[in-house]
Write a protein that holds these residues in place. Structure first.
Motif, PDB file in Angstrom:
ATOM      1  N   PRO A   1      46.266  42.344  40.951  1.00  0.00           N
ATOM      2  CA  PRO A   1      44.867  42.049  40.333  1.00  0.00           C
ATOM      3  C   PRO A   1      44.589  43.140  39.401  1.00  0.00           C
ATOM      4  O   PRO A   1      44.834  44.106  39.266  1.00  0.00           O
ATOM      5  CB  PRO A   1      44.085  42.105  41.652  1.00  0.00           C
ATOM      6  N   VAL A   2      43.662  42.713  38.445  1.00  0.00           N
ATOM      7  CA  VAL A   2      43.089  43.462  37.159  1.00  0.00           C
ATOM      8  C   VAL A   2      41.781  43.915  37.569  1.00  0.00           C
ATOM      9  O   VAL A   2      41.104  42.952  37.911  1.00  0.00           O
ATOM     10  CB  VAL A   2      43.212  42.625  35.844  1.00  0.00           C
ATOM     11  N   PRO A   3      41.499  45.109  37.461  1.00  0.00           N
ATOM     12  CA  PRO A   3      40.044  45.431  37.942  1.00  0.00           C
ATOM     13  C   PRO A   3      39.279  45.147  36.694  1.00  0.00           C
ATOM     14  O   PRO A   3      39.683  44.935  35.411  1.00  0.00           O
ATOM     15  CB  PRO A   3      40.289  47.048  37.960  1.00  0.00           C
ATOM     16  N   LEU A   4      37.968  44.993  37.211  1.00  0.00           N
ATOM     17  CA  LEU A   4      36.897  44.616  36.178  1.00  0.00           C
ATOM     18  C   LEU A   4      36.467  45.774  35.207  1.00  0.00           C
ATOM     19  O   LEU A   4      36.545  47.026  35.884  1.00  0.00           O
ATOM     20  CB  LEU A   4      35.730  44.019  36.893  1.00  0.00           C
ATOM     21  N   PRO A   5      36.308  45.518  33.909  1.00  0.00           N
ATOM     22  CA  PRO A   5      35.769  46.714  33.088  1.00  0.00           C
ATOM     23  C   PRO A   5      34.569  47.289  33.555  1.00  0.00           C
ATOM     24  O   PRO A   5      33.759  46.627  34.125  1.00  0.00           O
ATOM     25  CB  PRO A   5      35.717  45.994  31.726  1.00  0.00           C
TER      26      PRO A   5
ATOM     27  N   GLU B   1      40.831  34.240  36.950  1.00  0.00           N
ATOM     28  CA  GLU B   1      41.910  34.119  38.102  1.00  0.00           C
ATOM     29  C   GLU B   1      42.887  35.441  38.411  1.00  0.00           C
ATOM     30  O   GLU B   1      43.484  35.332  39.368  1.00  0.00           O
ATOM     31  CB  GLU B   1      42.633  32.778  37.710  1.00  0.00           C
ATOM     32  N   ARG B   2      42.509  36.310  37.198  1.00  0.00           N
ATOM     33  CA  ARG B   2      43.484  37.419  37.456  1.00  0.00           C
ATOM     34  C   ARG B   2      42.920  38.719  38.104  1.00  0.00           C
ATOM     35  O   ARG B   2      43.227  39.775  38.288  1.00  0.00           O
ATOM     36  CB  ARG B   2      44.086  38.013  36.108  1.00  0.00           C
ATOM     37  N   LEU B   3      41.348  38.681  38.279  1.00  0.00           N
ATOM     38  CA  LEU B   3      40.583  39.462  38.660  1.00  0.00           C
ATOM     39  C   LEU B   3      40.537  40.073  40.124  1.00  0.00           C
ATOM     40  O   LEU B   3      41.117  39.260  40.952  1.00  0.00           O
ATOM     41  CB  LEU B   3      39.066  39.142  38.240  1.00  0.00           C
ATOM     42  N   ASP B   4      40.386  41.116  40.341  1.00  0.00           N
ATOM     43  CA  ASP B   4      40.356  41.606  41.835  1.00  0.00           C
ATOM     44  C   ASP B   4      39.093  40.892  42.387  1.00  0.00           C
ATOM     45  O   ASP B   4      38.001  41.258  42.181  1.00  0.00           O
ATOM     46  CB  ASP B   4      40.132  43.121  41.885  1.00  0.00           C
ATOM     47  N   LEU B   5      39.456  40.327  43.449  1.00  0.00           N
ATOM     48  CA  LEU B   5      38.304  39.608  44.165  1.00  0.00           C
ATOM     49  C   LEU B   5      37.283  40.163  44.657  1.00  0.00           C
ATOM     50  O   LEU B   5      36.029  39.987  44.588  1.00  0.00           O
ATOM     51  CB  LEU B   5      38.944  38.622  45.336  1.00  0.00           C
ATOM     52  N   ALA B   6      37.526  41.332  45.395  1.00  0.00           N
ATOM     53  CA  ALA B   6      36.358  42.130  45.838  1.00  0.00           C
ATOM     54  C   ALA B   6      35.412  42.650  44.799  1.00  0.00           C
ATOM     55  O   ALA B   6      34.114  42.449  45.024  1.00  0.00           O
ATOM     56  CB  ALA B   6      36.983  43.445  46.858  1.00  0.00           C
ATOM     57  N   GLN B   7      35.898  43.154  43.759  1.00  0.00           N
ATOM     58  CA  GLN B   7      35.206  43.725  42.790  1.00  0.00           C
ATOM     59  C   GLN B   7      34.415  42.426  41.911  1.00  0.00           C
ATOM     60  O   GLN B   7      33.100  42.633  41.837  1.00  0.00           O
ATOM     61  CB  GLN B   7      35.819  44.215  41.636  1.00  0.00           C
ATOM     62  N   LEU B   8      34.913  41.328  41.937  1.00  0.00           N
ATOM     63  CA  LEU B   8      34.427  40.223  41.254  1.00  0.00           C
ATOM     64  C   LEU B   8      33.149  39.823  42.241  1.00  0.00           C
ATOM     65  O   LEU B   8      31.985  39.447  41.781  1.00  0.00           O
ATOM     66  CB  LEU B   8      35.293  39.131  41.229  1.00  0.00           C
ATOM     67  N   ARG B   9      33.252  39.845  43.587  1.00  0.00           N
ATOM     68  CA  ARG B   9      32.018  39.201  44.456  1.00  0.00           C
ATOM     69  C   ARG B   9      31.050  40.365  44.549  1.00  0.00           C
ATOM     70  O   ARG B   9      30.013  39.954  44.687  1.00  0.00           O
ATOM     71  CB  ARG B   9      32.745  39.246  45.710  1.00  0.00           C
ATOM     72  N   ARG B  10      31.497  41.575  44.360  1.00  0.00           N
ATOM     73  CA  ARG B  10      30.184  42.707  44.442  1.00  0.00           C
ATOM     74  C   ARG B  10      29.477  42.427  43.225  1.00  0.00           C
ATOM     75  O   ARG B  10      28.187  42.769  43.261  1.00  0.00           O
ATOM     76  CB  ARG B  10      30.942  44.090  44.393  1.00  0.00           C
ATOM     77  N   ARG B  11      30.028  42.397  41.968  1.00  0.00           N
ATOM     78  CA  ARG B  11      29.266  42.519  40.877  1.00  0.00           C
ATOM     79  C   ARG B  11      28.690  41.126  40.314  1.00  0.00           C
ATOM     80  O   ARG B  11      28.078  41.006  39.605  1.00  0.00           O
ATOM     81  CB  ARG B  11      30.321  42.981  39.723  1.00  0.00           C
ATOM     82  N   VAL B  12      29.359  40.141  40.854  1.00  0.00           N
ATOM     83  CA  VAL B  12      29.020  38.627  40.349  1.00  0.00           C
ATOM     84  C   VAL B  12      28.634  37.750  41.669  1.00  0.00           C
ATOM     85  O   VAL B  12      29.672  37.452  42.472  1.00  0.00           O
ATOM     86  CB  VAL B  12      29.982  37.938  39.517  1.00  0.00           C
ATOM     87  N   VAL B  13      27.327  37.561  41.855  1.00  0.00           N
ATOM     88  CA  VAL B  13      26.980  36.819  43.154  1.00  0.00           C
ATOM     89  C   VAL B  13      26.302  35.405  42.648  1.00  0.00           C
ATOM     90  O   VAL B  13      25.591  35.176  42.008  1.00  0.00           O
ATOM     91  CB  VAL B  13      25.939  37.741  43.963  1.00  0.00           C
ATOM     92  N   LEU B  14      26.877  34.461  43.480  1.00  0.00           N
ATOM     93  CA  LEU B  14      26.271  32.815  43.341  1.00  0.00           C
ATOM     94  C   LEU B  14      25.295  32.723  44.506  1.00  0.00           C
ATOM     95  O   LEU B  14      25.716  32.938  45.656  1.00  0.00           O
ATOM     96  CB  LEU B  14      27.395  31.985  43.325  1.00  0.00           C
TER      97      LEU B  14
END
Length: 557
Positions: free
Chosen positions: A344-348, A403-416
Motif C-alpha cells: 500500500p501507498v501512504p496518503l500524502p 485502489e493502491r492506498l493504505d486502507l487504514a489511513q483512507l478510513r481515518r481521513r475520509v469518512v462516508l
C-alpha cells in the motif's frame, strides 16, 4: 469429493463456486451438483407415466377378447394386467413425489446457501450494488421458482417416454391413426411455443416491478414517521399505489399469457383427440380396426393430453426458472471490495483532493461541495470516492489511485456517512464515541448540536440511555440525526454525506445545514443532496446525471 457432501449440513465450506456465466449454466451447475434426485425422479416418472399410457390399450384388448371369445378367463386376465399396471403406477408415484421433492429442496437450499455466502462476501458493498428489494425478492421468490422447475423434471421425462411408447403402439396397430397422433400432438406442443417467449418476458417484467415495490415499501417504512401529519402519508401512499399498480398490471399481463398457454394446452390436443375418434369410427365401420382398438385409440389420444399439459407446465416452470436464474446470476456476479494492496501507498500529508473520473466530480480541499444527483447515482458515486471498490485509475485521492492506498489511513481521513447507516445496541454515548474514543463530553455535545440531535438525547433520558439494535426504537429522523452526529464527532479530514437530512423537516434541515457549514469551515465536506438549502450554503456545486458532471464555484444550481 462425493457430490452428496455438497449439501451435507455442517459443511458449508465444501459447497463449490456457482457457475454464473449464464442462466443456463447456473441451472446446469445445480443439476451437476447433486444429480441423483433428478435421475431417480426421471426413472420413477417413466414408471409412473408409462403404465398410465398402457391402461387404455390393455382395456381395448380386453374388450376385443370378450367380444371375440366371450370367455371370462381372458377378460379376467386382462383385468389382472390393468390391476398390475395400477399397482406399479401407485408405487412409482409415491417414490416420484419423494424424489421430486428432494430435487426441489436441493435447488432451493443450495440457492439460498450460495446467495447467503456471496452476500457475506460482499458485505457492505452489497447495499451499494443492489437494491434491498431485489435481494429480498430473489431470496423469497426466485429461488423457489428454480425449485419448481427441478420438481417437474421427473414428470416431464416420464411424459416424453410415455408419449413415445403410445406412439409406437398406435402406429403398429393402425398406421393412419398412429400417424395422426404422432404428428398431431407434437404440432400441438409446437403451437404453444410462440407463447413461451412473451410469457418469459412478462414474468421478468413482473419480477422487476415487484423488486421495485419491495424496495419502495422499505423506504416508506423507514421514512414515513417523520412526514406524518404534514401530508407525507398520503403522498407516500399515492406513490406506492402507482408502483403497486405497475406490479398488478405486469402480473395481469403475465397471467393473461399464461391463461392462453393453458387454453392452448387443452384445445390443441383436444382437436387431435377429435380427429382420432372420427377417423377411428370410420375405420371400425369399414372393418379395418376392431371396436376394442377404437376404444384403445380414443383412450390413448385422450391420454396424450396429459403429456402435453405436462409439457406446458414444464415450459412455464423452466421459463420462470430462467428469469429467476438471471436475477440470481446478477447478484452472484457482483464483485466484493478488492483486498488491500500487497504494497500500500501512504496518503500524502497535504490536504486531499479527490477526483472521480467516471462522473467528473472534483472535491477541492477545504470546500463544502454539494452534489445534486438522483439516488441511483449519488449512492454509487459516494461509495466509489471513499472506498477502494473503484476500477483501476477511476478515482484518485491526493493524486494517488484509491485502489493502491493504505486502507487504514483512507478510513481515518475520509469518512462516508449515508442516510441508511444504523446504530448498534448499547449505551448511546458509547455508540456515538465509538468512532473516536478520545472525544470528551464537550466534543460530544458539539457534535449533537451540529446535527440538531440534542433533543433526541433529552427524549431518551440522557447520554447513557440504551439504544435498541439498529435504533429501531427511534424514528427515522432521530436515527439519521444521531448517525450524523457520530460522523461529525469522527472529525475526518474529508467528510462525505449522502442525503444527511432526507428524513427531517425543513426547519431542522436549515439548522443542520447552517451549523455543519460553520463547524466544518476550512475542511473538506461533500454532501450528496438535491435540497436547495444545501446548495445555497455550498462553496462549490456539482450536478451529476447521464451527462458529464457540471460544477460551479458556489452559485446556486
Amino acid at each position: 469429493m462425493r457430490s452428496d457432501r455438497f449439501v451435507r449440513p455442517g459443511h458449508p465450506d465444501v459447497l463449490p463456486e456457482a457457475d454464473s456465466r449464464s442462466a443456463w449454466r447456473l441451472l446446469w451447475w445445480l443439476v451437476r451438483l447433486r444429480p441423483w434426485p433428478l435421475v431417480a425422479a426421471a426413472a420413477l416418472g417413466v414408471c409412473w407415466m408409462v403404465p398410465l399410457a398402457l391402461v387404455p390399450l390393455v382395456i381395448g384388448r380386453a374388450i376385443d377378447a370378450g367380444i371375440a371369445h366371450g370367455a371370462d378367463g381372458a377378460v379376467y386376465g386382462w383385468a389382472c394386467a390393468v390391476f398390475g399396471l395400477g399397482a406399479v403406477q401407485a408405487l412409482a408415484g409415491a417414490g416420484l413425489i419423494q424424489a421430486a421433492t428432494a430435487a426441489e429442496m436441493h435447488a432451493v437450499s443450495v440457492g439460498h446457501r450460495v446467495l447467503l455466502r456471496h452476500s457475506v462476501r460482499l458485505g457492505g458493498s452489497l447495499r451499494e450494488q443492489a437494491r434491498t428489494g431485489d435481494v429480498v425478492a430473489i431470496t423469497a421468490g426466485d429461488v423457489d421458482n428454480i425449485g419448481d422447475a427441478f420438481e417437474v423434471v421427473g414428470r416431464a421425462i416420464g411424459s416424453l417416454v410415455a408419449f413415445a411408447v403410445v406412439s409406437v403402439v398406435l402406429v403398429l396397430t393402425s398406421p393412419l391413426l398412429g400417424a395422426v397422433a404422432l404428428v398431431g400432438v407434437p404440432l400441438a406442443v409446437a403451437g404453444i411455443g410462440p407463447l413461451l417467449r412473451p410469457l418469459q418476458e412478462r414474468n421478468e417484467q413482473q419480477r422487476e416491478h415487484l423488486g421495485d415495490a419491495t424496495a419502495r415499501a422499505g423506504d416508506i417504512v423507514a421514512g414515513l414517521r417523520v412526514l406524518r401529519g404534514i401530508g407525507g402519508e398520503r403522498r407516500f401512499a399515492r406513490r406506492f399505489a402507482v408502483v403497486s399498480q405497475r406490479v398488478r398490471a405486469a402480473g395481469g399481463a403475465a397471467g393473461r399469457t399464461e391463461a392462453w398457454l393453458e387454453a392452448a394446452g387443452v384445445l390443441l390436443p383436444g382437436l387431435v383427440t377429435v380427429v382420432v375418434t372420427w377417423l377411428g369410427a370410420r375405420l371400425v365401420l369399414g372393418g379395418v380396426i376392431s371396436p376394442g382398438e377404437l376404444i384403445a385409440f380414443y383412450g390413448a389420444a385422450a391420454f396424450l393430453t396429459l403429456p402435453v399439459s405436462t409439457a406446458t407446465e414444464t415450459a412455464d416452470s423452466v421459463s420462470m426458472a430462467l428469469v429467476a436464474a438471471r436475477r440470481m446470476r446478477r447478484v452472484l456476479r457482483l464483485e466484493p471490495a478488492p483486498p488491500p494492496p500487497a504494497d500500500p501507498v501512504p496518503l500524502p500529508k497535504a490536504a486531499l483532493r479527490i477526483v472521480d473520473s467516471p462522473t467528473g466530480l472534483v472535491v477541492e480541499p477545504g470546500a463544502l461541495t454539494v452534489v445534486d444527483a438522483p439516488s441511483a447515482v449519488s449512492g454509487p458515486t459516494a461509495a466509489r470516492i471513499t472506498r477502494r471498490s473503484a476500477g483501476t485509475g477511476e478515482v484518485t485521492v491526493g493524486g494517488l489511485p484509491i485502489e493502491r492506498l493504505d486502507l487504514a489511513q483512507l478510513r481515518r481521513r475520509v469518512v462516508l456517512c449515508t442516510h441508511t447507516d444504523t446504530l448498534f445496541s448499547g449505551a448511546l454515548d458509547d455508540e456515538l464515541t465509538s468512532v473516536r474514543r478520545t472525544a470528551g463530553r464537550a466534543e460530544l455535545t458539539t457534535a449533537l448540536h451540529v446535527a440538531a440531535a440534542a433533543d433526541v438525547l433529552d427524549s431518551l433520558g440522557g447520554p447513557s440511555a440504551a439504544v435498541a439494535e439498529g435504533g429501531r426504537s427511534l424514528s427515522h429522523g432521530q436515527r439519521q440525526r444521531l448517525v450524523l452526529a457520530r460522523a461529525v464527532l469522527a472529525d475526518p479530514e474529508v467528510l462525505v454525506l449522502e442525503d444527511p437530512t432526507s428524513a427531517v423537516d425543513a426547519h431542522t434541515e436549515a439548522l443542520i445545514v447552517r451549523r455543519l457549514a460553520e463547524h466544518r469551515r476550512g475542511r473538506s465536506t461533500v454532501v450528496f443532496s438535491q435540497s436547495p438549502l444545501w446548495t445555497k450554503a455550498a462553496d462549490r456545486t456539482c450536478r451529476l446525471d447521464a451527462e458529464p458532471a457540471t460544477a460551479t464555484g458556489g452559485d446556486p444550481l
